[in-house]
Structure formats: structure tokens, C-alpha cells
Design a protein around this motif. Structure first.
Motif, PDB file in Angstrom:
ATOM      1  N   PRO A 148       7.934   5.003  -4.382  1.00 49.59           N
ATOM      2  CA  PRO A 148       7.185   3.736  -4.400  1.00 49.59           C
ATOM      3  C   PRO A 148       5.816   3.838  -5.079  1.00 49.59           C
ATOM      4  CG  PRO A 148       7.188   4.665  -2.182  1.00 49.59           C
ATOM      5  CD  PRO A 148       8.136   5.488  -3.004  1.00 49.59           C
ATOM      6  N   VAL A 149       5.175   5.013  -4.995  1.00 46.25           N
ATOM      7  CA  VAL A 149       3.860   5.176  -5.624  1.00 46.25           C
ATOM      8  C   VAL A 149       3.974   5.041  -7.141  1.00 46.25           C
ATOM      9  CG1 VAL A 149       2.012   6.845  -6.117  1.00 46.25           C
ATOM     10  CG2 VAL A 149       2.769   6.494  -3.769  1.00 46.25           C
ATOM     11  N   ALA A 150       5.003   5.654  -7.742  1.00 47.78           N
ATOM     12  CA  ALA A 150       5.195   5.553  -9.196  1.00 47.78           C
ATOM     13  C   ALA A 150       5.388   4.101  -9.614  1.00 47.78           C
ATOM     14  CB  ALA A 150       6.405   6.396  -9.621  1.00 47.78           C
ATOM     15  N   PHE A 151       6.113   3.330  -8.801  1.00 45.32           N
ATOM     16  CA  PHE A 151       6.308   1.900  -9.110  1.00 45.32           C
ATOM     17  C   PHE A 151       4.975   1.158  -9.051  1.00 45.32           C
ATOM     18  CE2 PHE A 151       6.896  -2.429  -7.464  1.00 45.32           C
ATOM     19  CZ  PHE A 151       7.617  -2.974  -8.517  1.00 45.32           C
ATOM     20  N   ALA A 152       4.177   1.418  -8.022  1.00 43.43           N
ATOM     21  CA  ALA A 152       2.886   0.728  -7.877  1.00 43.43           C
ATOM     22  C   ALA A 152       1.951   1.054  -9.033  1.00 43.43           C
ATOM     23  CB  ALA A 152       2.239   1.108  -6.544  1.00 43.43           C
TER      24      ALA A 152
ATOM     25  N   ILE B 278      13.639   2.004  -4.043  1.00 42.29           N
ATOM     26  CA  ILE B 278      12.285   2.078  -3.482  1.00 42.29           C
ATOM     27  C   ILE B 278      12.300   1.753  -1.989  1.00 42.29           C
ATOM     28  CG2 ILE B 278      10.007   0.969  -3.508  1.00 42.29           C
ATOM     29  CD1 ILE B 278      10.448   0.655  -6.587  1.00 42.29           C
ATOM     30  N   VAL B 279      13.055   0.708  -1.620  1.00 43.33           N
ATOM     31  CA  VAL B 279      13.137   0.306  -0.206  1.00 43.33           C
ATOM     32  C   VAL B 279      13.804   1.401   0.629  1.00 43.33           C
ATOM     33  CG1 VAL B 279      14.219  -1.319   1.405  1.00 43.33           C
ATOM     34  CG2 VAL B 279      13.116  -2.168  -0.677  1.00 43.33           C
ATOM     35  N   VAL B 280      14.910   1.943   0.119  1.00 40.84           N
ATOM     36  CA  VAL B 280      15.637   2.974   0.880  1.00 40.84           C
ATOM     37  C   VAL B 280      14.800   4.250   1.006  1.00 40.84           C
ATOM     38  CG1 VAL B 280      17.670   4.490   0.855  1.00 40.84           C
ATOM     39  CG2 VAL B 280      17.924   2.052   0.395  1.00 40.84           C
ATOM     40  N   ALA B 281      14.145   4.667  -0.089  1.00 39.80           N
ATOM     41  CA  ALA B 281      13.275   5.852  -0.019  1.00 39.80           C
ATOM     42  C   ALA B 281      12.165   5.645   1.007  1.00 39.80           C
ATOM     43  CB  ALA B 281      12.676   6.154  -1.394  1.00 39.80           C
ATOM     44  N   SER B 282      11.603   4.439   1.043  1.00 37.24           N
ATOM     45  CA  SER B 282      10.525   4.133   1.994  1.00 37.24           C
ATOM     46  C   SER B 282      11.038   4.135   3.427  1.00 37.24           C
ATOM     47  CB  SER B 282       9.901   2.776   1.657  1.00 37.24           C
ATOM     48  OG  SER B 282       9.368   2.781   0.342  1.00 37.24           O
TER      49      SER B 282
ATOM     50  N   LEU C 294      -2.008   2.602  -0.454  1.00 33.64           N
ATOM     51  CA  LEU C 294      -1.287   1.355  -0.183  1.00 33.64           C
ATOM     52  C   LEU C 294       0.129   1.628   0.309  1.00 33.64           C
ATOM     53  CD1 LEU C 294      -0.998  -1.760  -0.391  1.00 33.64           C
ATOM     54  CD2 LEU C 294      -0.298  -1.416  -2.777  1.00 33.64           C
ATOM     55  N   MET C 295       0.903   2.404  -0.466  1.00 38.26           N
ATOM     56  CA  MET C 295       2.296   2.665  -0.113  1.00 38.26           C
ATOM     57  C   MET C 295       2.409   3.545   1.131  1.00 38.26           C
ATOM     58  SD  MET C 295       4.062   0.866  -2.037  1.00 38.26           S
ATOM     59  CE  MET C 295       3.969  -0.064  -3.560  1.00 38.26           C
ATOM     60  N   GLY C 296       1.518   4.522   1.238  1.00 39.74           N
ATOM     61  CA  GLY C 296       1.528   5.394   2.412  1.00 39.74           C
ATOM     62  C   GLY C 296       1.266   4.626   3.695  1.00 39.74           C
ATOM     63  N   LEU C 297       0.317   3.676   3.649  1.00 35.21           N
ATOM     64  CA  LEU C 297      -0.006   2.881   4.836  1.00 35.21           C
ATOM     65  C   LEU C 297       1.101   1.890   5.179  1.00 35.21           C
ATOM     66  CD1 LEU C 297      -3.829   2.283   4.253  1.00 35.21           C
ATOM     67  CD2 LEU C 297      -2.767   3.718   6.032  1.00 35.21           C
ATOM     68  N   VAL C 298       1.746   1.324   4.150  1.00 34.95           N
ATOM     69  CA  VAL C 298       2.882   0.424   4.402  1.00 34.95           C
ATOM     70  C   VAL C 298       3.998   1.183   5.119  1.00 34.95           C
ATOM     71  CG1 VAL C 298       4.758  -0.870   3.293  1.00 34.95           C
ATOM     72  CG2 VAL C 298       2.395  -1.199   2.532  1.00 34.95           C
ATOM     73  N   ILE C 299       4.305   2.391   4.624  1.00 39.15           N
ATOM     74  CA  ILE C 299       5.376   3.186   5.240  1.00 39.15           C
ATOM     75  C   ILE C 299       4.976   3.627   6.645  1.00 39.15           C
ATOM     76  CG2 ILE C 299       6.676   5.358   5.058  1.00 39.15           C
ATOM     77  CD1 ILE C 299       6.506   4.926   1.962  1.00 39.15           C
TER      78      ILE C 299
ATOM     79  N   VAL D 195      -1.749  -0.221 -10.427  1.00 38.05           N
ATOM     80  CA  VAL D 195      -2.689   0.219  -9.388  1.00 38.05           C
ATOM     81  C   VAL D 195      -3.037   1.685  -9.649  1.00 38.05           C
ATOM     82  CG1 VAL D 195      -3.035   0.519  -6.894  1.00 38.05           C
ATOM     83  CG2 VAL D 195      -1.641  -1.382  -7.748  1.00 38.05           C
ATOM     84  N   PRO D 196      -4.298   2.108  -9.587  1.00 35.71           N
ATOM     85  CA  PRO D 196      -4.646   3.527  -9.756  1.00 35.71           C
ATOM     86  C   PRO D 196      -3.927   4.401  -8.725  1.00 35.71           C
ATOM     87  CG  PRO D 196      -6.610   2.155  -9.776  1.00 35.71           C
ATOM     88  CD  PRO D 196      -5.481   1.264  -9.367  1.00 35.71           C
ATOM     89  N   ARG D 197      -3.666   5.671  -9.090  1.00 39.30           N
ATOM     90  CA  ARG D 197      -2.849   6.542  -8.234  1.00 39.30           C
ATOM     91  C   ARG D 197      -3.371   6.641  -6.808  1.00 39.30           C
ATOM     92  NH1 ARG D 197       1.043  10.450  -7.739  1.00 39.30           N
ATOM     93  NH2 ARG D 197       1.827  10.080  -9.830  1.00 39.30           N
ATOM     94  N   LYS D 198      -4.658   6.888  -6.637  1.00 33.29           N
ATOM     95  CA  LYS D 198      -5.166   7.068  -5.277  1.00 33.29           C
ATOM     96  C   LYS D 198      -5.003   5.806  -4.441  1.00 33.29           C
ATOM     97  CE  LYS D 198      -8.347  10.856  -6.257  1.00 33.29           C
ATOM     98  NZ  LYS D 198      -9.754  11.332  -6.271  1.00 33.29           N
ATOM     99  N   ALA D 199      -5.286   4.653  -5.064  1.00 37.04           N
ATOM    100  CA  ALA D 199      -5.124   3.382  -4.352  1.00 37.04           C
ATOM    101  C   ALA D 199      -3.651   3.108  -4.072  1.00 37.04           C
ATOM    102  CB  ALA D 199      -5.732   2.243  -5.163  1.00 37.04           C
TER     103      ALA D 199
END
Length: 448
Positions: free
Chosen positions: A337-341, A98-102, A355-360, A347-351
């Protein structure tokens, strides 16, 4: 009806998504220029062979684990583990993926943003907005932040829509578009002076150039070109139906990937020699072929400028191709990372996507603001170290840790007579011993 966690609705949808994940910027510019700088057609020949000797078996490991566990990378590796130690290592490897993909997506979005900006530049030129055109192709922090945000937003919109309505729908639209644009550009470039010299370099092998260094270089390219080691194919495998034959689908993905990589070479290599014929420098002061971003953002735009008004339309088509290639890969990386969240953090898919998109994107912003210090470092950590070591770990989990009877039962789903096939006689021991050794050899060559 869709599975609760999402599922590809057809073989074509999966193949387009998996091929799109594999076909990215590195495939469009990385493979052709690496071929040109590492023995030309001899490199191409070795690459095509090694794609099936290395990349296909490793791809099968990810797809099989993913479909069996039907979960994100962390939970999938913990599911096939036998005891507390291997479960801990499975969780650690999953988090590493997850970290490397991000991290890969954080720098990839920056480069893809450059492609979006260069796609917009011909339109600005057509409408006489010369200042805007100059800004779009400049190298300012504001430009980089703006277009990284635009590209990240495009990726997030697709992922937020889910597996069928997002990943599958957009992959089946974008991949045929990519192929059509590529073929049109190839036909145009091959009609230009100098193209035949590039074609000769690409297609006429000199077997005397094949040496251990070339083979290791081709091996690394074969592994990385299928975006292996970071869990993208594991996640896509988890969205596959039990009725599908994994060995057959894996072979098709490998064929499509190497086919598109080879086709990209028919565009990039002749285009470079067309640029040289037009007076553009394609070799550096040290005599090495200019590759990577330098090729895409300096050499080829210089060629387009030499073409006059036709160059504007060729530039639009070329950078549209690059944006599409970028997008089909970025959606697979964000899904990790989205699948993990979604599945582990509930966490719902859109959220989860936001979340993951903004972190990246925040990581991308830090890289942009400290570009000289961080850009090359993040690329090195994620692709030269993280990806191959994770690839070795995934092969070990599939070959050594996962119970052989469970592995066989999973492969029998969609392929009942798998036990009597050549695949089953070779693949289990191959993924246990040969794949890790080959990946480590390519890793050692790239690092040392």
C-alpha cells in the motif's frame, strides 16, 4: 546511484528481501506442523516438488510484471492491459491486492505482537518482575494493543527509510540472524530426549500416505509460503535492475524459501516431540497435532519452562527468531500500500508510511476489540479467499492479457538467450493454463 523510486543495489539485497518476505511465521510454524499432521516426510517430499511446479512459475509472473512496469500493483496491471475492460480489471485486481495485503498485515501484526511480548517475558523473569512477566504472556486487550503498536512501529520505521536504506539494509541484517538463531536452536533441540522421534516423523517418508488430499494441501502450502498473490513480489520485482536474470533470481528465491521452510521443520518437529517427552501435551483431544499459535504460545513455552534456567535463554533465542521472521514479512506487506500511496497519490514516502501504517493499525485495533468475531474471519477472507483468487488473476494477466512480445522482451533483459531456453518453451503456457488450475484446485480443497 539509486533510481528515483528506489532500487535494490545488489542481488544479495534482493534475495534477502524476497526470501524474508516469503519466510514468515507461517513458514516457521505452518509448514512443519502441516507436514507433521499431513503425512510427515511424505508431505515434505511432495511440497518440495510442488514448490517448483506451482510457486516458482507464479513467482516469475509477479517479478516479470513488476520489473516491466516499475510501479505499484494497480498501475503495473493497468500498464500490461490491452484495452479499457482489461485496464479496469487490472485496476480492480491491483486494488484487491492492496486491500488483501493490508488485511493480512492487520492480523499478522497482532500475532507478531504476541511474539514480541513473549520475547520480553524472559527478560522480565530474569529481573524478578514476575507481575510484568505474567502480563506479557497473558491475553489482555491492553497487552495486545501495546505490542501490536510496537511491532507496527518497527515495521513502519524500516519502510519509511526506503528501498535501499530500509528494506534492503534490514533484510540483509535480519535474514542471516534468523538462520544463525535457527541453526543454534536446532543443534540444542536435537541434543534433547525425544528429538529423534520427531526427526523420524519429519524425514522418513511413508509413500502410501500420498493421496490427492495430501497433494492439494502441499500445493496450497507451496503457493502461500512464497507470499504470492498480494503483490509483494511484484513490488520487489519493480525495484530490480534490468541487468538481472529473472528466471535465475526467481529460482534462487524459491530455493532459499523452501530451504528455510525445510530447516524450520528440523527445529519445530523435534521440539514438539521433546516437549512430549517432557510431559507436555502435543496432541489435541481429537488426536490432531496442536499447530499454529497454540504450538508457539503453549506447547513450546511449556517445554522452555521444563528446562529451568537454560529455558530462559532458549526462549529468548526462539522468540527472537519468531520476531525476525515476522518483521521480514511485514515490511514487504506494508510496502504494497505504501508504494501505491507514493506513486499514485503522490504522497512522500515518510508520510505514506505513516498514513498506511496507521490505517492498518486501526484495522488491527478493531480486530483486537472484537477478537472472537473478527480474527478468524479476517484470516479466512484474506488468505483462504483473497490470496488464491488474486494469484489466479496475476497468472491470467501474465499469461493471457500481456502481449507475448513485450513479455519476451522483458525476460530478455538480463538473459539475452532466454528464447532458446527450456524456461521459455515451458513457462508461458504453464503460467497460462497449469498454474491457474493448480491454484484453483488448492483453493477448492481449502474452502470445500
Amino acid at each position: 546511484m539509486s533510481a528515483p523510486r528506489g532500487q535494490f543495489s545488489s542481488n544479495i539485497g534482493f534475495l534477502m528481501a524476497a526470501a524474508g518476505s516469503a519466510v514468515g511465521l507461517g513458514n516457521i510454524w505452518g509448514f512443519p506442523t502441516k507436514a507433521a499432521g499431513s503425512g510427515g516426510a511424505a508431505f515434505v517430499m511432495v511440497y518440495l516438488i510442488l514448490a517448483f511446479l506451482l510457486a516458482y512459475p507464479a513467482l516469475m509472473a509477479e517479478l516479470t510484471i513488476g520489473r516491466y512496469a516499475r510501479s505499484n500493483m494497480v498501475h503495473a496491471l493497468r500498464t500490461i492491459a490491452k484495452g479499457p475492460v482489461s485496464r479496469f480489471l487490472g485496476g480492480l485486481t491491483g486494488f484487491g491486492g492492496i486491500v488483501v495485503a493490508s488485511l493480512i498485515l492487520s492480523f499478522y501484526a497482532i500475532v507478531a505482537g504476541w511474539m514480541v511480548a513473549h520475547l520480553a517475558e524472559p527478560f522480565a523473569s530474569l529481573f524478578g518482575a514476575s507481575d510484568a512477566a505474567q502480563w506479557l504472556t497473558g491475553d489482555s486487550t491492553a497487552r495486545n494493543l501495546t505490542f501490536t503498536a510496537i511491532f507496527s512501529g518497527m515495521t513502519m520505521v524500516i519502510i519509511a527509510a526506503g528501498v535501499e536504506k530500509g528494506i534492503e539494509r534490514w533484510s540483509t541484517l535480519l535474514m542471516p540472524s534468523l538462520l544463525i538463531l535457527m541453526l543454534l536452536l536446532i543443534l540444542y533441540v536435537l541434543s534433547q530426549p525425544g528429538a529423534m522421534k520427531g526427526l523420524e516423523v519429519y524425514l522418513m517418508p511413508d509413500l502410501s500416505l500420498i493421496d490427492p488430499e495430501l497433494m492439494l494441501s502441499a500445493m496450497g502450502q507451496a503457493f502461500f509460503s512464497l507470499s504470492l498473490g498480494v503483490g509483494t513480489m511484484l513490488i520487489y520485482g519493480s525495484y530490480l535492475s534490468q541487468q538481472e536474470s529473472l528466471p535465475r533470481l526467481g529460482a534462487l528465491v524459491t530455493l532459499i524459501d523452501v530451504g528455510i521452510a525445510f530447516t524450520a521443520g528440523l527445529l519445530i518437529l523435534p521440539a514438539m516431540y521433546v516437549a512430549q517427552e517432557a510431559g507436555t501435551q502435543i496432541f489435541s483431544a481429537s488426536g490432531e497435532l496442536i499447530a499454529g499459535p497454540g504450538l508457539i504460545l503453549q506447547v513450546l513455552p511449556a517445554l522452555f519452562n521444563e528446562m529451568g534456567s537454560a529455558g530462559l535463554f532458549v526462549s529468548m533465542a526462539f522468540f527472537a527468531l519468531m520476531v525476525i521472521a515476522s518483521l521480514t514479512s511485514s515490511i514487504s506487506m506494508l510496502e504494497v500500500p505504501v508504494a501505491f500511496a507514493i506513486e499514485s497519490l503522490k504522497v512522500p514516502r515518510k508520510a505514506a508510511t505513516s498514513l498506511m501504517g496507521l490505517v492498518i493499525f486501526a484495522i488491527s485495533t478493531v480486530i483486537i476489540l472484537n477478537f472472537d468475531a473478527l480474527f478468524g474471519l479476517v484470516i479466512s477472507i484474506s488468505t483462504e479467499y483473497g490470496q488464491p483468487l488474486l494469484g489466479v488473476a496475476l497468472c491470467i494477466f501474465a499469461g493471457w492479457i500481456w502481449r507475448r512480445d513485450q513479455l519476451l522482451m522483458e525476460l530478455k533483459e538480463g538473459h539475452e538467450n532466454i528464447e532458446s531456453t527450456l524456461f521459455w518453451k515451458i513457462w508461458p503456457w504453464y503460467v497460462r493454463i497449469v498454474c491457474p488450475l493448480l491454484i484453483l484446485a488448492a483453493f477448492a480443497q481449502s474452502v470445500f
